[in-house]
Design an enzyme around this catalytic site. Structure first.
Site, PDB file in Angstrom:
ATOM      1  N   GLU A   8       0.779  -1.107   0.008  1.00  0.00           N
ATOM      2  CA  GLU A   8      -0.024   0.067  -0.169  1.00  0.00           C
ATOM      3  C   GLU A   8       0.976   1.531   0.117  1.00  0.00           C
ATOM      4  OE1 GLU A   8      -4.093  -1.852   1.931  1.00  0.00           O
ATOM      5  OE2 GLU A   8      -2.603  -0.783   3.411  1.00  0.00           O
ATOM      6  N   GLU A  54      -5.447  -7.881  -1.163  1.00  0.00           N
ATOM      7  CA  GLU A  54      -6.158  -8.103   0.080  1.00  0.00           C
ATOM      8  C   GLU A  54      -7.612  -7.913   0.194  1.00  0.00           C
ATOM      9  OE1 GLU A  54      -4.524  -5.673   3.480  1.00  0.00           O
ATOM     10  OE2 GLU A  54      -2.590  -5.980   2.653  1.00  0.00           O
TER      11      GLU A  54
END
Ligand code: BG6
Length: 492
Positions: free
Chosen positions: A195, A388
């Site tokens: 991220e 995810e």
């Protein structure tokens, strides 16, 4: 429901994701150095409906000092986490029972280089990850490795500060090369930064930037510099792979943010457009197209941000793009002139009256995933990887009765995976899907154990108490059926 004949291909990376600091524990053992995650605390008085995520995720110098001074009275859940370092063989076996064919895990930089300047890596760290790779191989589980997942080493902070210092690029690149050299025969897919947009949202978590309370105005400047250095580091790693002629792939990875204008009023639509540019496309534009788009250059100008980009770095960005786009997807949000804010860990946004939320305010939106996948594929034509996706819930099961019925998670996963399949039917190229997560872990934003995401339940509370026994949830059994049916179960 309309019949769908879709089936995952043999090499589709269907599986699960975990992160070192949320599972490993053994924070100072086997030669590992301390990380920022080891110094973040659990707050027993946190009001989960009403807290500022940033406050939970960021550390100022003062807060860190306080944690150091008051160490014995505070709770540091990541230090022991779920003791995966000690129990990985049993845990991987149980994960295998959920049918996973791939496992995305992160390597802890501080376990490989406890002293970032040391010449040779910590052998105990190398041995641990080698054993893990070997085990996965023996179980036909394909690894996908993240090199930095929110556990920036304290040693690097002490010596060089955050990623805004270009010297950090050198020490990180050395670490990355060590991992590639040691583990290249086991692993094809590499994600340097989890991220990467977290560097802007929470610079402490994403890039080891710790400021004093009177230095907060430096945050924007430093975090965009750090982000630029991370973009370039991605390229250095890709360049290394190309020059070494290795058959490996580099993935960019962002916390995605699917959003909608709160109404069709042009001003709301424009607000949403700008938000999407700045918070979603910008990162992917740079990593896939190789240059900074004009809208972000304008933003830098307006905010007097100098990212300190050298000419040779801009050339690297141009030359070495990522091979696939990884992203996490948990929820969606709205934007506009008048929105009521709702929860999220990294990306917070407006409420959507058509969606339901979890207890933490994350809005559940399976169709949003299909929309996002189509959008990203149309814009970039790079293979997508859902790194995810999952739902965090406060769960209370009857252990005696062995009743672990998390039907809501099955609903959530079924809805999202079905929409992923529909997007693939739409023509989107997607190489894999990882559920967050195979097993209950320490929450990243709040360090709770109570907020559970796992297909496997751990009898362990927020204070690390409990039998620590693992139990397969109903969602774990369902996931196995999903894998065995190659996705078809989503259309039953
Ligand atoms: C992602 C992170 O943003 O969200 C994970 O990569 C994290 O590390 C997950 O655990 C869920 O967030 P949280 O804060 O609920 O654990």
């Amino acid at each position: 429901m309309k019949k769908n004949n879709f089936q995952f291909k043999e090499d589709f990376l269907i599986g699960s994701a975990i992160a070192a600091c949320q599972v490993e524990g053994s924070w100072k053992e086997y030669g590992k150095g301390e990380t920022i995650a080891d110094w973040k605390t659990f707050n027993p008085n946190l009001d989960r409906k009403n807290f500022k995520t940033e406050d939970e995720m960021e550390l100022t110098k003062e807060k860190l000092n306080y944690n150091v001074q008051n160490e014995s009275n505070l709770i540091f859940p990541n230090r022991t986490a779920i003791e995966f370092f000690e129990n990985f063989e049993q845990d991987v076996q149980q994960m295998k029972d959920t049918g996973i064919k791939s496992l995305r895990f992160s390597i802890s930089w501080a376990r490989i280089y406890p002293d970032c300047d040391q010449e040779k890596p910590n052998q105990e760290g190398i041995i641990f990850y080698k054993k893990l790779f070997e085990l996965l191989k023996s179980k036909n589980i394909v690894p996908i490795v993240t090199l930095s997942h929110f556990d920036y080493p304290i040693d690097v902070i002490n010596k060089y500060g955050g990623f805004d210092n270009k010297k950090v690029m050198d020490v990180f690149f050395k670490y990355a090369k060590t991992c590639i050299n040691e583990f290249k025969s086991y692993c094809k897919y590499w994600i340097p930064f989890n991220e990467i947009n977290c560097t802007i949202i929470s610079p402490t978590t994403g890039a080891g930037i710790i400021l004093g309370e009177n230095e907060i105005e430096l945050k924007k400047q430093k975090s965009y510099k750090a982000l630029h250095n991370q973009f370039v580091t991605n390229c250095l790693i890709k360049q290394y792979i190309v020059e070494q002629n290795l058959d490996l792939q580099i993935g960019g990875m962002i916390a995605s943010r699917q959003s909608y204008p709160i109404s069709c009023h042009p001003e709301d639509v424009w607000i949403d457009t700008i938000a999407s540019q700045k918070n979603l496309y910008f990162y992917l534009d740079v990593m896939t197209r190789g240059y900074y788009p004009n809208y972000i250059k304008n933003f830098f100008k307006e905010n007097l941000i100098d990212i300190n980009a050298e000419h040779k770095e801009l050339e690297l960005l141009q030359k070495y793009n990522i091979d696939f786009i990884g992203f996490s997807y948990y929820k969606s949000m709205t934007n506009g002139r008048n929105v009521e804010t709702t929860g999220g860990n990294l990306t917070v946004g407006g409420k959507n009256p058509f969606l339901e939320s979890t207890e933490w305010g994350w809005q559940i939106d399976p169709i949003g995933l299909r929309i996002l996948m189509n959008d990203l594929w149309d814009r970039y034509q790079k293979p997508l990887y859902i790194a995810e996706n999952g739902i965090g819930m406060d769960e209370h099961f009857d252990i005696e009765k062995k009743d672990f019925n998390d039907y809501y998670r099955i609903d959530y996963l079924k809805g999202h995976i079905k929409n992923m399949i529909l997007a693939m039917n739409d023509g989107v190229e997607c190489i894999g899907y990882s559920v967050w997560t195979a097993i209950d872990v320490i929450s990243m934003s709040t360090r709770e154990m109570t907020k559970r995401y796992g297909l496997i339940y751990i009898d362990q509370d927020d204070y690390g108490q409990g039998s620590h026994k693992r139990y397969l949830k109903e969602s774990g059994k369902w996931f196995k059926k999903l894998v065995d049916s190659k996705g078809a179960i989503c259309f039953e």
